[in-house]
Design a protein around this motif. Structure first.
Motif, short mmCIF file in Angstrom:
data_model
loop_
_atom_site.label_atom_id
_atom_site.label_comp_id
_atom_site.label_asym_id
_atom_site.label_seq_id
_atom_site.Cartn_x
_atom_site.Cartn_y
_atom_site.Cartn_z
N LYS A 89 0.68 -0.88 0.90
CA LYS A 89 -0.31 0.01 -0.04
C LYS A 89 0.82 0.88 0.38
CE LYS A 89 -3.55 2.41 2.28
NZ LYS A 89 -4.78 1.81 3.59
N GLU A 90 0.34 1.94 -1.49
CA GLU A 90 1.48 3.44 -0.83
C GLU A 90 1.36 4.03 0.20
OE1 GLU A 90 0.26 5.29 -4.80
OE2 GLU A 90 0.74 3.65 -5.69
N PRO A 91 2.60 4.49 0.54
CA PRO A 91 2.17 5.62 1.71
C PRO A 91 0.92 7.25 1.87
CG PRO A 91 4.64 6.41 0.48
CD PRO A 91 3.48 4.75 0.38
N PRO A 92 0.82 7.58 2.45
CA PRO A 92 0.08 8.48 2.36
C PRO A 92 0.14 9.36 1.85
CG PRO A 92 -0.04 7.91 4.50
CD PRO A 92 0.81 6.94 3.90
N THR A 93 -0.35 10.50 1.66
CA THR A 93 0.32 12.13 0.96
C THR A 93 -0.57 13.18 1.47
OG1 THR A 93 -0.28 11.90 -1.50
CG2 THR A 93 1.42 10.77 -0.83
N ASN A 96 -3.47 12.79 -1.68
CA ASN A 96 -4.16 12.14 -1.60
C ASN A 96 -5.30 11.23 -0.37
OD1 ASN A 96 -3.23 10.19 0.55
ND2 ASN A 96 -2.33 9.00 -0.95
N THR A 97 -4.93 11.82 0.44
CA THR A 97 -5.24 12.53 2.12
C THR A 97 -6.92 13.41 1.52
OG1 THR A 97 -3.75 12.10 3.48
CG2 THR A 97 -5.41 13.56 4.53
N ILE A 98 -6.11 14.38 1.03
CA ILE A 98 -7.35 15.88 0.29
C ILE A 98 -8.73 15.24 -0.57
CG2 ILE A 98 -7.65 17.84 -0.70
CD1 ILE A 98 -5.21 18.59 0.07
N SER A 99 -8.35 14.75 -1.06
CA SER A 99 -9.21 13.48 -2.46
C SER A 99 -10.08 12.84 -0.94
CB SER A 99 -8.26 12.34 -3.11
OG SER A 99 -9.55 11.85 -3.61
N ALA A 100 -9.39 12.66 -0.11
CA ALA A 100 -9.97 10.97 0.63
C ALA A 100 -11.45 12.71 1.76
CB ALA A 100 -9.47 10.50 1.51
N ILE A 101 -10.54 13.27 1.98
CA ILE A 101 -11.66 14.02 2.55
C ILE A 101 -12.75 14.60 1.44
CG2 ILE A 101 -11.77 16.16 3.95
CD1 ILE A 101 -8.80 15.85 4.10
N ARG A 102 -11.98 14.77 0.44
CA ARG A 102 -13.75 15.79 -0.48
C ARG A 102 -14.02 14.62 -0.49
NH1 ARG A 102 -9.13 18.81 -4.57
NH2 ARG A 102 -8.96 20.25 -2.99
N THR A 103 -14.49 12.88 -0.93
CA THR A 103 -14.82 12.14 -1.05
C THR A 103 -15.49 11.57 -0.12
OG1 THR A 103 -13.07 11.11 -2.91
CG2 THR A 103 -15.09 9.79 -1.68
N GLU A 104 -15.21 12.10 1.23
CA GLU A 104 -16.32 11.72 2.41
C GLU A 104 -17.36 13.15 2.16
OE1 GLU A 104 -18.04 9.81 5.67
OE2 GLU A 104 -16.39 8.86 4.25
N LEU A 105 -16.97 13.88 2.11
CA LEU A 105 -17.60 15.61 2.24
C LEU A 105 -18.62 14.70 0.85
CD1 LEU A 105 -18.70 18.21 3.95
CD2 LEU A 105 -16.91 19.41 2.49
N GLY A 106 -18.34 15.13 0.11
CA GLY A 106 -19.25 14.59 -1.02
C GLY A 106 -20.36 13.55 -0.81
N HIS A 182 -7.04 12.38 10.30
CA HIS A 182 -5.78 13.00 10.79
C HIS A 182 -4.31 12.11 11.01
CE1 HIS A 182 -4.08 16.11 13.00
NE2 HIS A 182 -4.02 15.22 14.60
N LEU A 183 -2.75 12.39 10.60
CA LEU A 183 -1.86 11.99 10.59
C LEU A 183 -1.09 12.82 11.54
CD1 LEU A 183 -1.49 10.82 6.81
CD2 LEU A 183 -2.16 10.02 8.30
N SER A 184 -1.49 12.67 12.40
CA SER A 184 0.19 13.40 13.77
C SER A 184 1.29 13.44 12.86
CB SER A 184 -0.69 12.53 14.61
OG SER A 184 0.42 13.16 15.53
N GLY A 185 1.94 14.54 13.10
CA GLY A 185 3.29 15.30 12.65
C GLY A 185 3.14 15.26 10.93
N ASP A 190 -2.86 22.75 3.90
CA ASP A 190 -4.08 22.04 2.87
C ASP A 190 -5.10 20.60 3.99
OD1 ASP A 190 -6.08 23.25 1.15
OD2 ASP A 190 -4.50 22.04 -0.68
N ALA A 191 -4.32 19.57 3.84
CA ALA A 191 -5.27 18.77 3.76
C ALA A 191 -5.82 19.07 5.73
CB ALA A 191 -4.56 17.85 3.94
N ARG A 192 -4.89 20.04 6.15
CA ARG A 192 -6.37 20.30 7.61
C ARG A 192 -6.19 20.85 7.84
NH1 ARG A 192 -1.32 20.73 9.81
NH2 ARG A 192 -0.90 23.11 9.41
N GLN A 193 -6.55 22.49 7.15
CA GLN A 193 -7.73 23.04 6.65
C GLN A 193 -8.25 22.28 5.74
OE1 GLN A 193 -6.25 26.60 4.54
NE2 GLN A 193 -8.48 27.36 4.65
N GLN A 194 -8.79 21.44 5.17
CA GLN A 194 -9.87 20.93 4.31
C GLN A 194 -10.33 19.84 5.57
OE1 GLN A 194 -10.08 19.68 0.47
NE2 GLN A 194 -8.40 21.39 -0.53
#
Length: 216
Positions: A89-93, A96-106, A182-185, A190-194
């Motif tokens: 599995k590719e490490p989170p970036t 892709n974190t922003i993409s997952a946030i937008r998918t969940e909100l959509g 939320h990935l600690s550290g 941009d991901a945090r704000q979204q």
């Protein structure tokens, strides 16, 4: 008493003193339900309670507070993967974190918000004609099917506590999924704000739902 909602059950516990650590309350719930400690989360007022050392007063738990118990189900053993062992599995970036946030909100906007709006309308006018898709998620716990067959609209008899409970649980599950992003550290402004904006929006939908139910 305080109330703990677990699926369709509501458990009742005596109100602990305000300085009682959250871990003590969690241990009481574990003992009563016989659930493994790591198999569930406790949510109050739309926020996951994580710090077991903090007093319950820090989470504003008082007489007649309602806590949602999320999880607690037995997780089946994963089948033996068929893909090559070299595929990892590719490490989170941040992307892709922003993409997952937008998918969940959509998903919330397209499948839950319409049902919440129909629920609020039914609370204010129980005899109004409600679209046939209204509260489909609340009644089944699943996303509406796309069979292509348009059911006939019918007269609503008003929302029920089950409608409210199921919609609440689905919104809380969405908040938990956003919380898990939320990935600690990770220094991803941009991901945090979204993610914060998405949490505020979903929490606002949950607040509208609860306010409509309380004022019906």
């Amino acid at each position: 008493m305080i109330h703990v909602k677990w699926d369709r059950e509501v458990l009742h516990f005596p109100v602990p003193p305000p300085d009682t650590p959250l871990g003590r309350l969690r241990a009481d719930i574990e003992e009563y339900t016989q659930l493994p400690p790591s198999s569930f989360k406790l949510v109050h007022a739309g926020a996951v309670m994580k710090d077991d050392q903090a007093p319950i007063s820090a989470y504003k738990i008082r007489e007649n507070s309602t806590i949602a118990l999320i999880g607690g189900h037995t997780v089946p053993e994963a089948p033996t993967p068929r893909q090559p062992l070299s595929k990892v599995k590719e490490p989170p970036t941040e992307e892709n974190t922003i993409s997952a946030i937008r998918t969940e909100l959509g998903r919330v906007r397209s499948t839950l918000v319409p049902d919440v709006d129909a629920f609020i309308l039914a609370c204010s006018n129980p005899v109004a004609t409600v679209p046939p898709s209204a509260m489909s998620v609340a009644q089944t716990g699943n996303l509406p099917s796309s069979s292509g067959i348009a059911p006939t609209a019918k007269q609503s008899k008003g929302p029920t506590s089950l409608d409210h409970t199921r919609l609440s649980e689905l919104l809380l599950q969405s908040l938990l999924r956003l919380d898990a992003l939320h990935l600690s550290g990770a220094d991803w402004p941009d991901a945090r704000q979204q993610r914060k904006a998405a949490v505020r929006e979903v929490q606002g939908v949950l607040d509208r739902l609860d306010n409509a139910w309380a004022s019906r």
